[in-house]
Write a protein that holds these residues in place. Structure first.
Motif, PDB file in Angstrom:
ATOM      1  N   LEU A   1      31.025  -9.977  22.770  1.00 43.71           N
ATOM      2  CA  LEU A   1      30.935 -10.112  24.298  1.00 43.71           C
ATOM      3  C   LEU A   1      32.535 -11.468  24.005  1.00 43.71           C
ATOM      4  CD1 LEU A   1      28.026 -10.447  25.778  1.00 43.71           C
ATOM      5  CD2 LEU A   1      29.421  -7.448  25.682  1.00 43.71           C
ATOM      6  N   PRO A   2      33.754 -10.458  24.982  1.00 50.12           N
ATOM      7  CA  PRO A   2      34.261 -11.284  25.161  1.00 50.12           C
ATOM      8  C   PRO A   2      34.880 -12.948  25.671  1.00 50.12           C
ATOM      9  CG  PRO A   2      34.701 -10.843  27.017  1.00 50.12           C
ATOM     10  CD  PRO A   2      33.043  -9.777  25.477  1.00 50.12           C
ATOM     11  N   PRO A   3      34.820 -13.938  25.071  1.00 51.36           N
ATOM     12  CA  PRO A   3      34.994 -15.224  26.017  1.00 51.36           C
ATOM     13  C   PRO A   3      35.033 -15.615  26.931  1.00 51.36           C
ATOM     14  CG  PRO A   3      36.465 -15.750  24.189  1.00 51.36           C
ATOM     15  CD  PRO A   3      36.539 -13.741  24.169  1.00 51.36           C
ATOM     16  N   TYR A   4      36.410 -14.878  27.822  1.00 53.01           N
ATOM     17  CA  TYR A   4      35.997 -14.918  29.507  1.00 53.01           C
ATOM     18  C   TYR A   4      34.756 -13.966  29.810  1.00 53.01           C
ATOM     19  CZ  TYR A   4      37.886  -9.547  28.324  1.00 53.01           C
ATOM     20  OH  TYR A   4      37.767  -9.242  28.661  1.00 53.01           O
ATOM     21  N   SER A   5      33.982 -13.577  29.605  1.00 57.08           N
ATOM     22  CA  SER A   5      33.185 -12.995  30.564  1.00 57.08           C
ATOM     23  C   SER A   5      31.669 -12.908  29.499  1.00 57.08           C
ATOM     24  CB  SER A   5      33.228 -11.386  30.382  1.00 57.08           C
ATOM     25  OG  SER A   5      32.447 -11.024  31.126  1.00 57.08           O
ATOM     26  N   ARG A   6      30.541 -13.994  29.731  1.00 56.36           N
ATOM     27  CA  ARG A   6      30.049 -14.217  29.459  1.00 56.36           C
ATOM     28  C   ARG A   6      28.882 -13.859  29.989  1.00 56.36           C
ATOM     29  NH1 ARG A   6      32.040 -13.998  24.454  1.00 56.36           N
ATOM     30  NH2 ARG A   6      29.626 -15.226  22.977  1.00 56.36           N
ATOM     31  N   PRO A   7      27.012 -13.741  29.155  1.00 53.36           N
ATOM     32  CA  PRO A   7      26.234 -12.581  29.487  1.00 53.36           C
ATOM     33  C   PRO A   7      25.036 -14.307  30.413  1.00 53.36           C
ATOM     34  CG  PRO A   7      25.784 -12.393  27.420  1.00 53.36           C
ATOM     35  CD  PRO A   7      27.260 -12.753  27.777  1.00 53.36           C
ATOM     36  N   LEU A   8      24.774 -14.200  31.653  1.00 49.25           N
ATOM     37  CA  LEU A   8      23.713 -15.405  31.881  1.00 49.25           C
ATOM     38  C   LEU A   8      22.889 -15.228  32.730  1.00 49.25           C
ATOM     39  CD1 LEU A   8      25.072 -18.438  33.175  1.00 49.25           C
ATOM     40  CD2 LEU A   8      25.864 -17.011  35.785  1.00 49.25           C
ATOM     41  N   SER A   9      21.763 -15.645  32.648  1.00 50.88           N
ATOM     42  CA  SER A   9      20.503 -15.650  32.719  1.00 50.88           C
ATOM     43  C   SER A   9      19.662 -16.059  33.389  1.00 50.88           C
ATOM     44  CB  SER A   9      19.308 -15.221  31.031  1.00 50.88           C
ATOM     45  OG  SER A   9      19.328 -17.035  30.674  1.00 50.88           O
ATOM     46  N   LEU A  10      18.910 -16.916  34.113  1.00 51.58           N
ATOM     47  CA  LEU A  10      18.286 -17.802  34.688  1.00 51.58           C
ATOM     48  C   LEU A  10      18.264 -19.226  33.897  1.00 51.58           C
ATOM     49  CD1 LEU A  10      14.874 -15.437  36.800  1.00 51.58           C
ATOM     50  CD2 LEU A  10      17.272 -16.799  38.000  1.00 51.58           C
ATOM     51  N   ASP A  11      17.326 -18.660  32.222  1.00 53.67           N
ATOM     52  CA  ASP A  11      17.086 -19.880  31.353  1.00 53.67           C
ATOM     53  C   ASP A  11      18.434 -19.890  31.164  1.00 53.67           C
ATOM     54  OD1 ASP A  11      14.839 -18.587  30.574  1.00 53.67           O
ATOM     55  OD2 ASP A  11      15.787 -17.845  29.402  1.00 53.67           O
ATOM     56  N   ASP A  12      19.748 -20.020  31.880  1.00 50.67           N
ATOM     57  CA  ASP A  12      21.174 -21.019  32.049  1.00 50.67           C
ATOM     58  C   ASP A  12      20.718 -22.019  33.105  1.00 50.67           C
ATOM     59  OD1 ASP A  12      21.875 -19.280  29.294  1.00 50.67           O
ATOM     60  OD2 ASP A  12      22.990 -18.091  30.469  1.00 50.67           O
ATOM     61  N   GLU A  13      20.217 -22.976  33.258  1.00 54.18           N
ATOM     62  CA  GLU A  13      20.145 -24.238  33.996  1.00 54.18           C
ATOM     63  C   GLU A  13      21.385 -24.795  33.578  1.00 54.18           C
ATOM     64  OE1 GLU A  13      16.476 -26.692  33.578  1.00 54.18           O
ATOM     65  OE2 GLU A  13      15.532 -24.709  33.894  1.00 54.18           O
ATOM     66  N   HIS A  14      22.388 -25.450  33.169  1.00 54.61           N
ATOM     67  CA  HIS A  14      22.776 -26.361  32.924  1.00 54.61           C
ATOM     68  C   HIS A  14      24.579 -24.908  33.594  1.00 54.61           C
ATOM     69  CE1 HIS A  14      23.073 -23.382  28.941  1.00 54.61           C
ATOM     70  NE2 HIS A  14      24.804 -24.669  28.952  1.00 54.61           N
ATOM     71  N   LEU A  15      24.421 -24.060  33.301  1.00 56.14           N
ATOM     72  CA  LEU A  15      25.321 -23.340  34.173  1.00 56.14           C
ATOM     73  C   LEU A  15      25.085 -23.061  35.007  1.00 56.14           C
ATOM     74  CD1 LEU A  15      26.534 -21.064  30.886  1.00 56.14           C
ATOM     75  CD2 LEU A  15      27.280 -22.679  31.667  1.00 56.14           C
ATOM     76  N   LEU A  16      24.214 -22.655  35.954  1.00 56.95           N
ATOM     77  CA  LEU A  16      23.142 -21.983  36.691  1.00 56.95           C
ATOM     78  C   LEU A  16      23.668 -23.204  37.931  1.00 56.95           C
ATOM     79  CD1 LEU A  16      20.237 -19.936  36.172  1.00 56.95           C
ATOM     80  CD2 LEU A  16      23.021 -19.328  36.949  1.00 56.95           C
ATOM     81  N   ALA A  17      23.275 -24.896  37.499  1.00 61.00           N
ATOM     82  CA  ALA A  17      23.891 -25.772  38.339  1.00 61.00           C
ATOM     83  C   ALA A  17      25.083 -26.938  37.038  1.00 61.00           C
ATOM     84  CB  ALA A  17      22.553 -26.245  38.683  1.00 61.00           C
ATOM     85  N   PRO A  18      26.022 -26.221  36.900  1.00 58.55           N
ATOM     86  CA  PRO A  18      27.199 -27.260  36.140  1.00 58.55           C
ATOM     87  C   PRO A  18      26.808 -28.958  37.006  1.00 58.55           C
ATOM     88  CG  PRO A  18      28.036 -26.108  37.565  1.00 58.55           C
ATOM     89  CD  PRO A  18      26.638 -25.675  37.725  1.00 58.55           C
ATOM     90  N   ASN A  19      26.889 -29.142  38.212  1.00 56.51           N
ATOM     91  CA  ASN A  19      27.074 -30.117  38.811  1.00 56.51           C
ATOM     92  C   ASN A  19      26.007 -30.704  39.724  1.00 56.51           C
ATOM     93  OD1 ASN A  19      28.807 -31.995  39.623  1.00 56.51           O
ATOM     94  ND2 ASN A  19      29.240 -31.402  42.057  1.00 56.51           N
ATOM     95  N   ARG A  20      25.023 -30.595  38.712  1.00 49.36           N
ATOM     96  CA  ARG A  20      23.927 -31.439  39.111  1.00 49.36           C
ATOM     97  C   ARG A  20      23.113 -32.899  38.108  1.00 49.36           C
ATOM     98  NH1 ARG A  20      18.443 -30.832  36.891  1.00 49.36           N
ATOM     99  NH2 ARG A  20      19.398 -29.772  34.799  1.00 49.36           N
TER     100      ARG A  20
END
Length: 348
Positions: free
Chosen positions: A83-102
């Motif tokens: 997959l290209p680096p500009y479009s990465r799959p996201l899941s509920l397990d990716d907490e640090h990506l879902l809330a990067p400003n936490r």
């Protein structure tokens, strides 16, 4: 797991370089023939034929545990290149990506089994946001609670407040300063059992250098759904935008990243969603969780941040049939990295 393996690659390579046998200068997985000249210096009779150089075969092999590690790295990296680096799959397990400003609270143990914790709503703030600070205590009586905000760059205290509340929750709020910019330290002081205690934590505060104002109509090009993001730019520079794409039911689909050099005024950064990460979901979508950065122009310059007028924007239905099913093609440099990992793993 894959991301962890890729983060370990530089450390592993450094270790191999440091511990690799020095006398031989051969590639780790190949056999070389090294010609060595005779070292004897005694004078020989004139009619004695010259000795032929001795030929030695040297074969160096990577230790088995290291080879197995490279197999895991090669497998993980091959999967990343699908997959290209500009479009990465996201899941509920990716907490640090879902809330990067936490902001992640850290509980500090005190004497006698007591503890104290600084709690903030987030890590990064933008002008004119206020900064609410909470101190939570357990197993101890505290008094004379105050909080100070200081600039890490200058070590200057820019604001102080008395904290008020219940025996277990103390709070105060810093009103914004227009000149606040960069990293700041929050220090909470209190008295407990006749001793003065100090807890510290860090945050970032910025005056937005750009603002997201809206999202244009999506269109298809090749295998990508293109999403134009409208930005009002206050400071010209090279910008990076990261945002999360969700279904209408708020199921995570992809982390999208775009870059552009923007001038002051009205600008645009286009995000691209690769067809494979859309998981046959044709919308409507929700675009949110924005991180807009103005990248440093020279070494030593700080990263500056922008904001968004809205927390999220809705994207209309999109016909996936207009996108190509062509697989992603890594560039030559990425393929060379993969080939190197496979060679180190003994797969080639």
């Amino acid at each position: 797991m894959k991301k962890w393996l890729l983060l370990c690659l530089p450390v592993l390579l450094t270790g191999i370089w440091f511990f690799w046998p020095q006398p031989a200068t051969v590639a780790p997985t190949t056999s070389q023939q090294i010609k060595t000249l005779p070292t004897a210096t005694a004078v020989k009779p004139a009619n004695t034929p010259a000795a032929k150089p001795q030929q030695i075969n040297v074969t160096e092999k990577i230790p088995q545990p290291v080879s197995e590690s490279f197999k895991l790295l090669a497998s993980a990296y091959a999967a990343e290149l699908e997959l290209p680096p500009y479009s990465r799959p996201l899941s509920l397990d990716d907490e640090h990506l879902l809330a990067p400003n936490r902001y992640i609270p850290q509980t500090v143990p005190l004497e006698g089994g007591a503890s104290a914790t600084i709690v903030l709503p987030k890590f990064r703030f933008s002008y004119p946001e206020a900064i609410p600070v909470t101190l939570q205590v357990s197993g101890i009586q505290v008094s004379d609670v105050s909080v100070a905000l200081s600039s890490e760059a200058t070590a200057t205290v820019v604001a102080t407040e008395e904290m008020r509340g219940t025996p277990v929750n103390w709070s105060a709020t810093f009103n914004a300063g227009a000149d606040w910019n960069g990293a700041f330290e929050i220090s909470i002081s209190f008295s407990a059992n006749g001793q003065q205690q100090v807890l510290k934590t860090g945050i970032e505060y910025s005056n937005p250098v750009a603002t997201i104002t809206g999202v244009g109509d999506s269109r298809g090009v090749g295998s990508d759904m293109l999403i134009p993001v409208n930005i009002t730019v206050h400071q010209a520079g090279y910008y990076r935008l990261r945002a999360n794409l969700f279904t209408e039911q708020r199921q995570p689909l992809a982390l999208l990243t775009g870059n552009a050099k923007l001038s002051e005024g009205q600008g645009e950064i286009t995000l691209r969603a690769f067809k494979a990460v859309l998981q046959q979901q044709s919308g409507p979508y929700i675009l949110s969780t924005f991180v807009l950065e103005k990248r440093p122009a020279v070494p030593g310059e700080l990263t500056q941040y922008g904001d968004s007028e809205k927390a999220e924007y809705k994207l209309d239905y999109f016909a996936l049939s207009q996108l190509s099913d062509a697989p992603w093609q890594p560039d030559a440099e990425e393929l060379q990295r993969l080939q190197f990992l496979q060679q180190m793993a003994g797969q080639q």
